[in-house]
Write a protein that holds these residues in place. Structure first.
Motif, PDB file in Angstrom:
ATOM      1  N   LYS A  51       0.838  -1.197   0.000  1.00 41.13           N
ATOM      2  CA  LYS A  51       0.000   0.000   0.000  1.00 41.13           C
ATOM      3  C   LYS A  51       0.874   1.249   0.000  1.00 41.13           C
ATOM      4  O   LYS A  51       2.018   1.230   0.451  1.00 41.13           O
ATOM      5  CB  LYS A  51      -0.915  -0.001   1.230  1.00 41.13           C
ATOM      6  N   ALA A  53       1.294   5.562   0.962  1.00 36.83           N
ATOM      7  CA  ALA A  53       1.178   6.303   2.215  1.00 36.83           C
ATOM      8  C   ALA A  53      -0.266   6.605   2.591  1.00 36.83           C
ATOM      9  O   ALA A  53      -0.578   6.825   3.763  1.00 36.83           O
ATOM     10  CB  ALA A  53       1.976   7.600   2.127  1.00 36.83           C
ATOM     11  N   GLY A  55      -2.719   4.452   2.055  1.00 39.02           N
ATOM     12  CA  GLY A  55      -3.416   3.207   2.298  1.00 39.02           C
ATOM     13  C   GLY A  55      -4.013   2.568   1.063  1.00 39.02           C
ATOM     14  O   GLY A  55      -4.703   1.548   1.159  1.00 39.02           O
ATOM     15  N   ARG A  72       8.499   2.961   0.683  1.00 40.66           N
ATOM     16  CA  ARG A  72       7.605   3.022   1.844  1.00 40.66           C
ATOM     17  C   ARG A  72       6.720   1.787   1.927  1.00 40.66           C
ATOM     18  O   ARG A  72       6.437   1.288   3.015  1.00 40.66           O
ATOM     19  CB  ARG A  72       6.745   4.289   1.792  1.00 40.66           C
ATOM     20  N   ALA A  73       6.267   1.277   0.777  1.00 36.58           N
ATOM     21  CA  ALA A  73       5.428   0.085   0.778  1.00 36.58           C
ATOM     22  C   ALA A  73       6.193  -1.112   1.340  1.00 36.58           C
ATOM     23  O   ALA A  73       5.662  -1.929   2.091  1.00 36.58           O
ATOM     24  CB  ALA A  73       4.940  -0.218  -0.633  1.00 36.58           C
ATOM     25  N   ASP A  76       6.636  -0.613   5.198  1.00 36.70           N
ATOM     26  CA  ASP A  76       5.405  -0.891   5.929  1.00 36.70           C
ATOM     27  C   ASP A  76       5.138  -2.391   6.009  1.00 36.70           C
ATOM     28  O   ASP A  76       4.703  -2.911   7.041  1.00 36.70           O
ATOM     29  CB  ASP A  76       4.222  -0.185   5.249  1.00 36.70           C
ATOM     30  N   GLY A  79       7.419  -3.788   8.560  1.00 39.39           N
ATOM     31  CA  GLY A  79       7.354  -3.191   9.891  1.00 39.39           C
ATOM     32  C   GLY A  79       8.612  -2.436  10.251  1.00 39.39           C
ATOM     33  O   GLY A  79       9.024  -2.391  11.408  1.00 39.39           O
TER      34      GLY A  79
END
Length: 224
Positions: A51, A53, A55, A72-73, A76, A79
Motif C-alpha cells: 500500500k 502512504a 493506504g 515506503r510500501a 510498511d 514493519g
C-alpha cells in the motif's frame, strides 16, 4: 536474516518517491515501464498487499525484467521505519540516528533480532544486546570503532536488577575511557557518552545480580 530491503527477500529493486523539487535537482531519464499486478509479495511466508502512504493498494512496476516497488510500501510490509532525506537523496530504513548504529557489524552471543527480546517499554528496537544469563555475573561485549569516530553514544538499560561498575575501556592502550558506578533498573534507558577519537577497539563491562538482564538497543546506540 536482516530486513534491509525487499531486495534481500524478493530480489526486487527499490524505487524511492521524490518530490517535484527533487526531480528538478536530478538528471532523470524517461523510461517505458508497465504495471504488473501479477507479481505477488510474501513476507515471512504470508501474502501481503503493498500500500502507499494513503493506504491505497499498489502493484509493482516492471522494467527490463525487474520489479520495482516504492520504498515506503516495503518498509510498511516489513514493519520497518523509513524516511527520505531530500538534501542528500538518501532512503533511510530503520531507526534514524545522527551517526553509525552499533548494529552494523556487531557480533556477540547475546545479539538478537528476536522481537521477544528487542522491545523495551513498548518500543521495538529491532536489534539488541540482550544479556539474560543466569546468576551473579559480569556482562561484557566488544565494540570496534576502528579509529573512524569521535563519540560513542551507548544506551543501556538494567532490567530486574541494577547494573553496577560499568567501564568502557580502550583495549589497545589499556585505558579506561569511562566509568559509571550504577545504572538502576528504575532509571530506564540511560545514555553513556564516550570520547572514542583514535580508538580502535573497546571493551564494555559491568556486573549484575542474579535475575537481572542488560538491554542495549543497537539501532539507536551509535558512533558520531
Amino acid at each position: 536474516m536482516k530486513k534491509k530491503t525487499m531486495a534481500a527477500i524478493l530480489g526486487v529493486t527499490i524505487l524511492a518517491s521524490m518530490s517535484t523539487g527533487a526531480y528538478a535537482a536530478t538528471k532523470l531519464q524517461e523510461i517505458k515501464a508497465y504495471l504488473n499486478p501479477g507479481v505477488k509479495v510474501k513476507v515471512n511466508g504470508t501474502l501481503v498487499q503493498l500500500k502507499d502512504a494513503k493506504g491505497s493498494a499498489i502493484v509493482p512496476i516492471e522494467y527490463k525484467n525487474s520489479n520495482y516497488v516504492p520504498a515506503r510500501a516495503i518498509a510498511d510490509a516489513l514493519g520497518v521505519a523509513v524516511d527520505y532525506d531530500q538534501a542528500t537523496q538518501t532512503i533511510i530504513f530503520g531507526e534514524k540516528v545522527e551517526g553509525t548504529a552499533l548494529s552494523v557489524g556487531f557480533d556477540d552471543m547475546y545479539y538478537t533480532k528476536d522481537p521477544a527480546f528487542t522491545s523495551y517499554k513498548g518500543k521495538d528496537y529491532k536489534e539488541a544486546y540482550f544479556n539474560n544469563g543466569t546468576g551473579d555475573r559480569s556482562v561484557n561485549f566488544m565494540l570496534h570503532p576502528n579509529k573512524q569516530y569521535q563519540t560513542l553514544q551507548l544506551q543501556i538499560a538494567a532490567i530486574g536488577s541494577d547494573l553496577k561498575n560499568i567501564t568502557v575501556k580502550d583495549t589497545k592502550k589499556d585505558i579506561i575511557l569511562k566509568e559509571v558506578e550504577l545504572i538502576k533498573a528504575e532509571d530506564g534507558l540511560t545514555t553513556i557518552e564516550v570520547n572514542v577519537g583514535g580508538v580502535e577497539e573497546l571493551f564494555v563491562e559491568g556486573s549484575i545480580s542474579s535475575g537481572g538482564t542488560v538491554f542495549v538497543p543497537l539501532t539507536t546506540s551509535h558512533y558520531k
